[in-house]
Every structure is written in C-alpha cells, then in structure tokens.
Scaffold this active site. Sequence first.
Site, short mmCIF file in Angstrom:
data_model
loop_
_atom_site.label_atom_id
_atom_site.label_comp_id
_atom_site.label_asym_id
_atom_site.label_seq_id
_atom_site.Cartn_x
_atom_site.Cartn_y
_atom_site.Cartn_z
N SER A 257 0.72 -1.33 -0.03
CA SER A 257 -0.04 -0.03 0.27
C SER A 257 0.76 1.35 -0.02
CB SER A 257 -0.98 -0.10 1.22
OG SER A 257 -0.34 0.19 2.44
N LYS A 302 -5.83 4.35 8.69
CA LYS A 302 -4.69 5.00 7.79
C LYS A 302 -4.97 6.49 8.14
CE LYS A 302 -2.61 1.36 5.11
NZ LYS A 302 -2.28 0.93 3.82
#
Length: 365
Positions: A257, A302
């Site tokens: 990611s 996140k």
Amino acid sequence: MPRRTATMLASTLMLIVLLCAGVFLPVPYSEMSPGPTVNTLGEHNGEPVLQISGHKTYPTDGHLNMTTVRVTSADYRMNLVEAIYGWLARNNKVVPHDTLYPDGKTEEQSTQENAEEFTQSQESAKVAALKELGLPVRSWVIVSTVVKGTPAEGKLHAGDVIKAVDGTEVKQPSDVARLVTRHKPGQDVVFTIVPAKEQAAAEKQRRTATVTKDVTITTAQSDDAGAKRAIVGISAGTDHTFPFKIDIKLADVGGPSAGLMFALGIYDKLTPGSLTGGEFVAGTGTIDNNGKVGPIGGVEMKIVGARDKGARFFLTPADNCASAVKDTPSGITLVKVNTLRDALAALKDIRSGNTADLPKCTAKS
C-alpha cells in the site's frame, strides 16, 4: 440473609462469572488500529528513506507520508472483552480473523507474503516514477519462484530471465502460463532463458545479456480440483534495470500500500521545486508500473493515523473513497486519485493553494 443482600451477592457473583468468561473465552476476531506514518521525503531510524545516487537530486520540504495499519498477529486470539472494547473504540476496527488471515494463514506465511508485496511495491513505484519523468527503464520477465518437487526444480532458478517458451517470445509474465498450458501434462516444453548469474553479471557490467540456453522440461498435471492443465512449477514476474540507483530504506513494514507515496517521493527528489509546497500530505494506495493506483485495506485507520500526525490532505485511491468518507476525522481533506498523474495534479493545486478544485472523495465515488 436478607433477600436484598442475597440478590446483590448473586448479581455480583454473576457479574464476576461473566467477566471471567469474557476474559478467557476466545472469539474468532482480529483488531486493526492506526499504525506508524513515515515521511518518504525524510529520515527513518537516522537515515533517509529514499536514497538516490548516480542522478541529480533536489531539496524537498513538507511531507509525503506513507501510512500503515497495526493488526493483531495470526496466532493471537482475542477474548470477548477485547472484542467488545474494540467495537466500542472509535479509532479501532474489529474484523473476522479470516478477513486478515484467510485459509488458516500462519504468522510466518503472512509476514513472508507482506514482505514480498512490499518489495514489489517499491519496484513498481520506481518504474512508475521514472516513466512519468520520461527516464528509461528496462524490463524483462523472470522466474520469480520455483516450487519444490515440481518438474522445474533444478532446471530453472529464481532470477532466470525467460526470453521465450517453445520459440515464442515472452513479453509479460502471463505469457508464460499461456504458452505452457498449450501442452498436455507429460509433454515437453522448451524454455529459452538467460541464467540468473549471467544476467546479474551483465547488469553489473552495464551490458546487455546475450548468453541464452534452452531448457527442456516435461510438464506435470496441476493438482487443482477438476483441472488437468499442464504445469512446470514456477511463477513468473517482472524485473527491471534502472539508469541509476534508487534505494528505499524502510524496515518493519509490509504489504503493497505504500507504492503511491514512494513514487511521489522519488518524483519529488528528482525534480526541482517542492511537490507539496511545504504542506503535510499523507496517503496510501498500490501502484503498478504504469502509474495506476489501486485500493488497499484499512483506509479508515490510515486516515486517523495521518490526521493524528498532522496531515491536512490524504491522497485516497478512488476505489476506497466511498468507505473512507463514512467517518472522516475533522481537519483532513480526502483527495481522490486514480493514477500517479492524478496525484501530481492534486499536489499542484495543494501547493498553489487552489484547494477548491481538488477532486475530493464523496460517498458515491
């Protein structure tokens, strides 16, 4: 004993029993929470995250932070109390254990898979950034892995360059499986390769590897349920040669990611001026060699982690936008991106202060 006292005592004992049961009763869930966030333009553990040599680099400022998620390990079993606490906690997320570790995946298997994905994301970030800059990148198809006990063991090796199969040129990894499965199990297939050692020597001497050899392998039958396709027991991937050295120094991180943020950091260091204009920008997203940005897991965690560190803008994969906007923390703007070029355009608006035109995430995006 008075009835009221007896009732209170019974209730207390029942509460103790329930608490004990909650503590010792395992439940099939795992927990996700915000993890560390690292500025790809800065340092980590005392050394620059991005290290480029053999090409001119430029000063940078601001933040282009990659973000992470903490998860409970594959071997850890939450108890009922922990699960309830996690469900109630605003910044944590409790999910079925199989969501993070499908098919009984062990901690060791998960760690290895995450490390491989992280390495691949770094390679793709380099390729995407250099392509966007118009700098040359050479690519070829290689043997990524050889499965033990299969026909390819001892004949092909990780790192071998696959030039052709049965005389047909191989241009991308998927070509290998397509050409092998033209055969029936038990038939021979011929690989034209550049051995890994020869390729490594050629790269070191900055020459084109020309020493090839043919390797004949007798195919076996796949053990997939209901399938009778031919296999040799390898997986194919892509390797690259870059015109100069780019190292990404970041340990204890896994998964794919961070690709987008690595690509942006590399681009920033190789171009004059500042991509961020001094702003604190964070983000996430996989990236492929052509700069396409893909979705990731745990985007909500996140965003929280980035906001807590001071980020004002969060570059969000378009396919994550709908879930990301459901509970966006205050003080951070979610910017929708589909490609590396989208992200560069958004950063141009951010550094110019023209944030009204940013492509923001919406519930329908």
